[in-house]
Scaffold this motif. Structure first.
Motif, PDB file in Angstrom:
ATOM      1  N   PRO A 163     -14.556  42.640  56.990  1.00 31.55           N
ATOM      2  CA  PRO A 163     -14.772  44.083  56.830  1.00 31.55           C
ATOM      3  C   PRO A 163     -15.632  44.380  55.610  1.00 31.55           C
ATOM      4  O   PRO A 163     -15.475  43.761  54.562  1.00 31.55           O
ATOM      5  CB  PRO A 163     -13.351  44.632  56.656  1.00 31.55           C
ATOM      6  CG  PRO A 163     -12.572  43.475  56.090  1.00 31.55           C
ATOM      7  CD  PRO A 163     -13.168  42.244  56.715  1.00 31.55           C
ATOM      8  N   ALA A 164     -16.532  45.343  55.766  1.00 32.10           N
ATOM      9  CA  ALA A 164     -17.400  45.728  54.648  1.00 32.10           C
ATOM     10  C   ALA A 164     -16.685  46.649  53.675  1.00 32.10           C
ATOM     11  O   ALA A 164     -17.118  46.797  52.522  1.00 32.10           O
ATOM     12  CB  ALA A 164     -18.664  46.407  55.178  1.00 32.10           C
ATOM     13  N   ASP A 165     -15.583  47.266  54.104  1.00 32.33           N
ATOM     14  CA  ASP A 165     -14.914  48.260  53.266  1.00 32.33           C
ATOM     15  C   ASP A 165     -13.693  47.700  52.535  1.00 32.33           C
ATOM     16  O   ASP A 165     -12.812  48.444  52.123  1.00 32.33           O
ATOM     17  CB  ASP A 165     -14.500  49.462  54.107  1.00 32.33           C
ATOM     18  CG  ASP A 165     -13.578  49.063  55.264  1.00 32.33           C
ATOM     19  OD1 ASP A 165     -13.359  47.851  55.462  1.00 32.33           O
ATOM     20  OD2 ASP A 165     -13.093  49.967  55.967  1.00 32.33           O
ATOM     21  N   GLY A 166     -13.657  46.383  52.367  1.00 26.28           N
ATOM     22  CA  GLY A 166     -12.546  45.784  51.638  1.00 26.28           C
ATOM     23  C   GLY A 166     -12.722  45.911  50.137  1.00 26.28           C
ATOM     24  O   GLY A 166     -13.636  46.593  49.642  1.00 26.28           O
ATOM     25  N   ASP A 167     -11.859  45.238  49.403  1.00 28.01           N
ATOM     26  CA  ASP A 167     -11.902  45.249  47.943  1.00 28.01           C
ATOM     27  C   ASP A 167     -13.277  44.764  47.476  1.00 28.01           C
ATOM     28  O   ASP A 167     -13.672  43.631  47.766  1.00 28.01           O
ATOM     29  CB  ASP A 167     -10.812  44.317  47.404  1.00 28.01           C
ATOM     30  CG  ASP A 167     -10.770  44.272  45.875  1.00 28.01           C
ATOM     31  OD1 ASP A 167     -11.632  44.903  45.233  1.00 28.01           O
ATOM     32  OD2 ASP A 167      -9.891  43.586  45.341  1.00 28.01           O
TER      33      ASP A 167
END
Length: 230
Positions: A163-167
Motif C-alpha cells: 500500500p502507498a498510504d502506509g507509514d
C-alpha cells in the motif's frame, strides 16, 4: 561500401533472464573471468556493465555443463541442518557465500531457512540460518533456471502488494520498492537501480543483517515514484 552493424549490448539482468540465472551469478562469472574465460565488458550504462550480447551467448553455448547442473550432492540425512556456507558447498557452488548472496540480493529465489538462530552478544548480534538437506534437494530439483524447454517462458516471481498510504517511515525492501515503483519484476528494478535511473534510492535508509539487505523508507520510494512520473 557495407557499413558494420553495431553489436547488441546487454547488462547483467538481461543476460541472467536469458540464461535462467541471477544478475549476481553473472557478476560472479565476470569476476572469475581470468579462470573461466567469461567475456570482458565493453561499455557501461550508468554504473551497470554492458557486454557484447553475441559474445556472451557464444560463451554460454560452448561452456561445459554448469557446475550446479552437473553436480551430484553427497548423500546426507534429509533432516540434517546445514549453514549457508555448508549449503553452498553441498549444492556444488564454488563460492561459500553463494547462498547468502541469493538471500540478500534476490529475495524469493532461494528457499527460506528452516531454522534461524539468534547468535552473538547484545553488542554484536547476528543470525545463523540453516536449511534441511531435503529442502536443498527439493530446490535443486525445481529451482528457477534449471533448464529451458522450447516455447516455455518462466514467469518472474510475483511482487508483493504494497500500500502507498502506509507509514511513510516504514522500511521496505527491494521487492516492495519494485512494486511501489510499478516495475514488473525485481530484476527490472535491480537493473534500473544499477543503471542510475533511480537516483533517490542510491541513498539507503538502512541495512539489515549486518550490512546485507538494503531498506528504504516508504516516503523515499514514493518520492522516487513521483520523480519517475514527471
Amino acid at each position: 561500401m557495407t557499413s558494420q552493424r553495431e553489436p547488441r549490448l546487454a547488462d547483467a539482468a538481461e543476460i541472467a533472464a536469458e540464461q535462467g540465472l541471477t544478475p549476481a551469478r553473472i557478476s560472479g562469472l565476470y569476476k572469475d573471468r581470468a579462470d573461466n574465460g567469461f567475456p570482458e565488458s565493453v561499455a557501461t550504462r550508468g554504473r551497470a556493465r554492458l557486454w557484447n550480447h553475441a559474445e556472451v551467448t557464444a560463451w554460454f553455448a560452448q561452456r561445459p555443463k554448469a557446475r550446479l547442473r552437473g553436480h551430484t550432492p553427497p548423500k546426507r540425512d534429509p533432516d540434517e541442518l546445514l549453514t549457508a556456507a555448508e549449503a553452498s558447498r553441498f549444492l556444488g557452488y564454488k563460492s561459500p557465500t553463494q547462498v547468502t548472496t541469493y538471500l540478500h540480493d534476490h529475495p524469493g529465489y532461494f528457499p527460506s531457512p528452516d531454522v534461524t538462530e539468534e547468535m552473538g552478544t547484545p553488542e554484536n548480534p547476528y543470525r545463523r540460518h540453516q536449511w534441511r538437506v531435503q529442502t536443498l534437494l527439493d530446490w535443486m530439483a525445481t529451482r528457477p533456471g534449471r533448464g529451458k524447454q522450447p516455447g516455455v517462458k518462466r514467469a518472474a516471481p510475483a511482487l508483493p502488494e504494497v500500500p502507498a498510504d502506509g507509514d511513510p517511515d516504514e522500511l521496505l525492501g527491494a521487492s516492495q520498492a519494485a512494486a511501489l515503483l510499478s516495475f514488473k519484476s525485481l530484476n527490472s528494478f535491480s537493473s534500473s537501480l544499477a543503471q542510475g535511473n533511480l537516483p533517490l534510492l542510491e541513498t539507503v535508509d538502512a541495512l539489515t543483517d549486518k550490512g546485507g539487505r538494503r531498506r528504504w523508507t516508504r516516503r523515499r520510494i514514493l518520492q522516487q515514484a513521483a520523480e519517475r512520473r514527471r
